[in-house]
Write a protein that holds these residues in place. Structure first.
Motif, PDB file in Angstrom:
ATOM      1  N   VAL A 339       0.828  -1.212   0.000  1.00 23.52           N
ATOM      2  CA  VAL A 339       0.000   0.000   0.000  1.00 23.52           C
ATOM      3  C   VAL A 339       0.861   1.260   0.000  1.00 23.52           C
ATOM      4  N   MET A 340       0.242   2.367  -0.452  1.00 22.77           N
ATOM      5  CA  MET A 340       0.839   3.686  -0.284  1.00 22.77           C
ATOM      6  C   MET A 340      -0.006   4.437   0.726  1.00 22.77           C
ATOM      7  N   LEU A 341       0.648   5.058   1.705  1.00 23.41           N
ATOM      8  CA  LEU A 341      -0.060   5.798   2.738  1.00 23.41           C
ATOM      9  C   LEU A 341      -0.333   7.224   2.282  1.00 23.41           C
ATOM     10  N   THR A 342      -1.142   7.920   3.049  1.00 18.69           N
ATOM     11  CA  THR A 342      -1.489   9.300   2.698  1.00 18.69           C
ATOM     12  C   THR A 342      -0.293  10.230   2.766  1.00 18.69           C
ATOM     13  N   LEU A 358     -10.111  -1.317   8.700  1.00 16.22           N
ATOM     14  CA  LEU A 358      -9.658  -0.259   7.798  1.00 16.22           C
ATOM     15  C   LEU A 358      -8.320   0.340   8.225  1.00 16.22           C
ATOM     16  N   TYR A 359      -7.859  -0.032   9.416  1.00 17.54           N
ATOM     17  CA  TYR A 359      -6.632   0.564   9.961  1.00 17.54           C
ATOM     18  C   TYR A 359      -5.665  -0.540  10.392  1.00 17.54           C
ATOM     19  N   PRO A 360      -5.057  -1.212   9.422  1.00 16.11           N
ATOM     20  CA  PRO A 360      -4.137  -2.314   9.741  1.00 16.11           C
ATOM     21  C   PRO A 360      -2.786  -1.813  10.235  1.00 16.11           C
ATOM     22  N   ASN A 361      -1.930  -2.742  10.589  1.00 18.53           N
ATOM     23  CA  ASN A 361      -0.546  -2.445  10.957  1.00 18.53           C
ATOM     24  C   ASN A 361       0.331  -2.650   9.718  1.00 18.53           C
ATOM     25  N   VAL A 362       1.165  -1.670   9.428  1.00 19.30           N
ATOM     26  CA  VAL A 362       1.909  -1.646   8.164  1.00 19.30           C
ATOM     27  C   VAL A 362       3.403  -1.540   8.409  1.00 19.30           C
ATOM     28  N   ILE A 386      -4.447   4.655   4.525  1.00 22.49           N
ATOM     29  CA  ILE A 386      -4.008   4.103   3.248  1.00 22.49           C
ATOM     30  C   ILE A 386      -4.610   4.918   2.112  1.00 22.49           C
ATOM     31  N   ASP A 387      -3.756   5.307   1.170  1.00 20.68           N
ATOM     32  CA  ASP A 387      -4.198   6.090   0.026  1.00 20.68           C
ATOM     33  C   ASP A 387      -4.589   5.180  -1.129  1.00 20.68           C
ATOM     34  N   LYS A 388      -3.770   4.141  -1.385  1.00 20.55           N
ATOM     35  CA  LYS A 388      -4.085   3.229  -2.483  1.00 20.55           C
ATOM     36  C   LYS A 388      -3.284   1.940  -2.354  1.00 20.55           C
ATOM     37  N   VAL A 389      -3.727   0.931  -3.109  1.00 20.74           N
ATOM     38  CA  VAL A 389      -3.017  -0.352  -3.185  1.00 20.74           C
ATOM     39  C   VAL A 389      -2.064  -0.305  -4.376  1.00 20.74           C
TER      40      VAL A 389
END
Length: 418
Positions: A339-342, A358-362, A386-389
């Protein structure tokens, strides 16, 4: 997006900037952000940086205003206060990240213990079948007890590399754990959850009687080879009946986990109401895990894309509400998703809490930090998200090797308390 280097003295409110230093060397939560206050500018100027990166396209360029009349001493005091507040918040996040890593380590240890148990069970199934069944039942009951009794579950990604027959064991444990979780989410009874776990653990045991050249073949199987492979469900039932201790309802799972609602499955071409409800649960999970781990690894899908394919392409073949429940259980971003974060950082989803999907650990890519020490951060509502996959194939080589998204993806479950 092009970035320019500017002096810290040139920063203005509304500028989107990136700090060119290690995340640990400043008090901000992220290296990239839009300037909102004079205090933030004062903190950055106190870091003794030669330059910062400036992103004009993401900035809000405000018209020139007269020099601020804010007293310098007051501004410095306010900046010091903000810095202390940011550092406290950041230290809290660092401690949470350390706890996340400790939890991952505990989970990996528990997973490896289960893998040792599976190897022992499979080694004994022919020579000491009763002992093998007792050990399998005990292992499944322990995992099922965690799943059944927990208020909230954390599903963890375990990146392991298996070889040949080992992959069969990873697949068996994956399907068993996810099937039990799915059964719980579908309100199956505790007894059924344990039967599903046991049946899923042995669902592919019949493949032990299939020639390895067929199992390892990456190109399309010939019709005779495909027909032979399809016999693994019947071979599995025959092997398990020899133990004289395998539950009959779990045998139905082994026999029917490739049956489809429309009659296109095997070995008997059963249709909807003819298929055991427990086998339908395992069928959904088995299809998902196989999409992530096909024999030809060049065709492997990420968990996110496997879930999307499953829902779009298996309508009418697998139970729709079971597939929907699996998607809800795994989260919008299943463990293993890139994923890409905000804040534009790239990461790999490591775990999902059943109460906060909706708020996983990354795990965050940071070239300045060794991968084994990479920060694992918990996303929070209203803050970082998360902004996008991102498709793994779209990653630059350095990020791909760091995150290692194509590792053997296995899952293990823990109570939220660890």
């Amino acid at each position: 997006m092009a970035a320019a280097k500017i002096s810290p003295n040139q920063i203005k409110i509304g500028y989107f900037i990136q700090l060119p230093v290690n995340w640990l060397k400043h008090p901000f939560i992220t290296n990239k952000f839009k300037i909102a206050t004079l205090e933030q500018i004062a903190i950055i100027q106190s870091l003794a940086l030669e330059f910062v990166y400036f992103f004009p396209e993401k900035s809000t360029i405000l018209p020139e205003t007269p020099a601020s009349e804010t007293d310098t001493n007051v501004l410095q005091q306010q900046a010091a206060s903000l810095r202390s507040e940011l550092e406290r918040e950041k230290n809290t996040r660092i401690e949470l990240a350390k706890e996340q890593r400790r939890q991952i380590q505990r989970t990996e240890k528990a997973f490896e213990q289960s893998m040792v148990q599976i190897r022992n069970i499979m080694a004994k199934i022919g020579s000491r079948p009763l002992q093998a069944m007792d050990e399998a039942r005990e292992m499944i009951h322990q995992i099922a007890d965690t799943i059944v009794n927990a208020d909230a579950l954390v599903l963890h990604l375990i990146s392991q590399a298996g070889k040949d027959q080992e992959n069969l064991y990873y697949h068996a444990l994956n399907v068993s754990i996810l099937s039990m979780m799915l059964a719980k989410n579908l309100s199956f009874s505790e007894e059924d959850i344990k039967l599903i776990g046991l049946g899923a653990l042995f669902h592919d045991i019949g493949k032990l009687k299939i020639p390895t050249q067929v199992l390892r073949k990456t190109e399309a199987l010939t019709t005779p080879e495909l027909n032979l492979l399809k016999l693994h469900t019947k071979y599995g039932v025959e092997l398990l009946k020899l133990t004289e201790a395998f539950p009959i309802h779990a045998l139905d799972i082994v026999l029917q986990h490739h049956e489809m609602l429309d009659g296109s499955g095997y070995p008997s071409g059963l249709t909807a109401n003819q298929i055991d409800k427990r086998a339908k649960v395992v069928a959904v999970v088995n299809e998902f895990d196989t999409l992530c781990h096909p024999q030809d690894q060049s065709k492997a899908r990420s968990p996110h894309h496997a879930m999307s394919y499953l829902f779009k392409s298996m309508k009418g073949k697998l139970e729709q509400n079971y597939m929907a429940a699996l998607i809800k259980m795994m989260g919008v971003y299943p463990p293993g998703t890139v994923v890409m974060l905000t804040d534009q950082r790239v990461g790999l989803v490591m775990s999902v809490n059943s109460e906060k999907i909706l708020y996983p650990n990354v795990l965050i890519y940071d070239p300045h930090i060794p991968r084994l020490e990479a920060p694992v951060i918990s996303l929070e509502e209203g803050k970082l998200a998360i902004d996008k996959v991102i498709k793994p194939s779209a990653l630059p080589k350095a990020i791909y090797e760091y995150l290692n998204p194509r590792a053997q993806i296995s899952y293990y479950v823990q109570n939220e308390q660890g």
